[in-house]
Scaffold this active site. Structure first.
Site, PDB file in Angstrom:
ATOM      1  N   CYS A   1      -5.048   0.774   3.888  1.00  0.00           N
ATOM      2  CA  CYS A   1      -5.169  -0.629   4.316  1.00  0.00           C
ATOM      3  C   CYS A   1      -6.601  -1.121   4.216  1.00  0.00           C
ATOM      4  CB  CYS A   1      -4.674  -0.781   5.750  1.00  0.00           C
ATOM      5  SG  CYS A   1      -5.747   0.017   6.963  1.00  0.00           S
TER       6      CYS A   1
ATOM      7  N   GLN B   1       0.827  -1.204   0.000  1.00  0.00           N
ATOM      8  CA  GLN B   1       0.000   0.000   0.000  1.00  0.00           C
ATOM      9  C   GLN B   1       0.864   1.257   0.000  1.00  0.00           C
ATOM     10  OE1 GLN B   1      -1.645  -0.868   4.203  1.00  0.00           O
ATOM     11  NE2 GLN B   1      -1.584   1.373   4.207  1.00  0.00           N
TER      12      GLN B   1
ATOM     13  N   HIS C   1      -5.418  -1.069  11.810  1.00  0.00           N
ATOM     14  CA  HIS C   1      -4.977  -1.619  10.530  1.00  0.00           C
ATOM     15  C   HIS C   1      -5.943  -2.704  10.065  1.00  0.00           C
ATOM     16  CE1 HIS C   1      -2.142  -2.295   7.342  1.00  0.00           C
ATOM     17  NE2 HIS C   1      -1.762  -3.489   7.750  1.00  0.00           N
TER      18      HIS C   1
ATOM     19  N   ASN D   1      -1.011  -9.379   4.454  1.00  0.00           N
ATOM     20  CA  ASN D   1      -0.820  -7.956   4.723  1.00  0.00           C
ATOM     21  C   ASN D   1      -0.595  -7.198   3.416  1.00  0.00           C
ATOM     22  OD1 ASN D   1      -0.467  -5.584   6.152  1.00  0.00           O
ATOM     23  ND2 ASN D   1       1.124  -6.384   7.505  1.00  0.00           N
TER      24      ASN D   1
END
Ligand SMILES: *[C@@H]1O[C@H](CO)[C@@H](O)[C@H](O)[C@H]1NC(C)=O
Ligand SMILES: *[C@@H]1O[C@H](CO)[C@@H](O)[C@H](O)[C@H]1NC(C)=O
Length: 419
Positions: free
Chosen positions: A139, A133, A277, A293
């Site tokens: 996120c 990102q 997150h 992630n």
């Protein structure tokens, strides 16, 4: 030479799994050398004033990593691209705006579907490749999309790479800058209300790391459309039951510790209680929950992280959801997009040997190839990281180098560009 002798004694006197990093940090000169090596590896360049600040931050991070590794045997930490960043810079890599959202209550009265003991969607080639990102708090868009992709694959048989940028540009169009943060469920609501359940393919709408004007690319929700979302009850058992059916968008609290995660099973106990997150849960075993992630594949285990089962994991099970998908009556006949080729390692962090000769193993747990490029610490690395650094004598010069490195003409394993 005197310094090395002292350092070596300290190492030899230490515990079974000594920390190379800890040894290096005892000498300011060695620490500076390590920092220079780190900057070269990360391609970092700072002005001299800036550099002093970054070096202080690096020392702090390296000390944290060394302390954490010393007290952990299920997870390994490492210095990484976060290690020279300020708190504000590190926060830009998150972006969950939790304002107005509350931990989900258990819904156990609804009854739990039985779930198999393990389900790793990566093994079914149902998870797309890891992305980064970057320094944009997007996120929430990555979590929403990774939470969708595996479900679309399960329903339609096709793995699709959807466009994070459409959500980043469009979900808060005219009201907020998406890089300042957002909420994953708002993405599913946007698709349902503003796009008749559709969403662009990433190839037609690439990720730009900045919030731009809302556009539409080519729709990639062909066989199914998004008709809303379901909140998962806030218990681990309910999350596992939902995860057995497909990926979930999940939230948790990133800490200084978790940003330095490198491999193994994470059990963070340092969070303050407010998730910041969003990522996607993409599998589980009796030992861990696997999450994808959005910090690139150089972070963690190829971009993935494993969280311990039977642990709160900083809110991981309390804000989960998944998109509801409704059939369109059309078949998705396009070719599939690429899947991530991640397979989880075992649950011990001390196995850095990666196969090869059984008598040539690293004695330290934190051996990293980039740390071998360091003449003044050669004796320490020879002692503790002989395999990673290619110092094995028992025919080791033909043994395997650590992943990402090759054997240079002088017989030492290094990153190719350092030979
Ligand atoms: C976070 O969300 C709240 C409520 O939706 C909103 O008022 C606020 O502006 C958001 N914060 C940012 C930084 O976008
Ligand atoms: C992983 O954990 C399981 C259960 O806790 C245990 O049975 C197994 O031996 C562990 N594997 C390794 C390699 O440590």
């Amino acid at each position: 030479m005197k310094t090395f002798a002292v350092l070596l004694c300290l190492v030899v006197a230490g515990a079974a799994f000594e920390e190379t990093m800890k040894t290096i940090l005892k000498s300011p000169r060695s620490t500076l050398q390590l920092y220079k090596q780190f900057k070269a590896k990360e391609h970092l360049k700072f002005s001299s004033k800036e550099d002093r600040k970054r070096f202080r931050q690096f020392k702090k991070s390296a000390k944290l990593v060394a302390d954490l590794n010393e007290h952990s045997n299920t997870v390994k930490y490492a210095v990484n691209f976060f290690s020279t960043m300020s708190k504000a810079e590190k926060a830009q890599y998150t972006g969950l705006n939790i304002t107005g959202h509350f931990a989900h209550k258990p819904k156990l009265s609804a009854g739990l579907q039985s779930a198999p003991a393990s389900k790793l969607w990566t093994e079914d080639k149902a998870v797309t490749k890891v992305q980064n990102q970057g320094g944009c708090g997007s996120c929430w868009s990555f979590g929403a999309i990774a939470g969708l992709e595996t479900r679309y694959k399960v329903f339609s048989g096709k793995l699709r790479k959807f466009a994070e940028q459409e959500y980043l540009d469009c979900v808060y169009e005219g009201t907020a800058n998406g890089c300042d943060g957002g909420w994953p469920d708002d993405c599913y609501t946007y698709s349902k209300n503003k796009r008749a359940g559709q969403l662009s393919s990433q190839v037609s709408y690439p990720y730009k790391e900045t919030d731009g004007t809302c556009k539409f690319g080519t729709n990639a929700l062909i066989a199914y459309r998004i008709s809303g979302f379901t909140e998962v009850g806030g218990t681990e058992a309910e999350n596992i039951a939902a995860l057995a059916q497909g990926s979930l968008s999940v939230a948790f609290e990133v800490t200084d510790n978790s940003q330095q995660y490198s491999s193994g099973i994470m059990k963070d106990t340092t969070c303050s209680g407010s998730p910041n997150h969003a990522v996607a849960a993409v599998g589980y075993t009796p030992e861990y929950v696997l999450a994808k992630n959005s910090w690139g594949d150089a972070w963690g285990e190829g971009g993935f992280i494993r969280f311990a089962r039977n642990h709160h994991n900083c809110g991981l099970f309390q804000y989960s959801s998944y998109p509801s998908l409704t059939g369109t009556g059309y078949a998705d006949t396009n070719a599939e997009d690429a899947a991530a080729d991640y397979t989880p390692g075992d649950n011990s962090s001390s196995d850095t040997s990666g196969g090869g000769s059984s008598t040539c193993v690293d004695l330290a747990i934190d051996c990293d190839a980039w740390m071998c490029e360091y003449d003044s610490l050669k004796s320490i690395m020879q002692e503790w990281c002989q395999k990673t650094c290619g110092y094995c004598t028992d025919g080791g010069s033909s043994g395997e180098c650590a992943s990402g490195t090759i054997r240079c003409s002088d017989g030492v394993c290094r990153h190719e560009h350092m030979c």
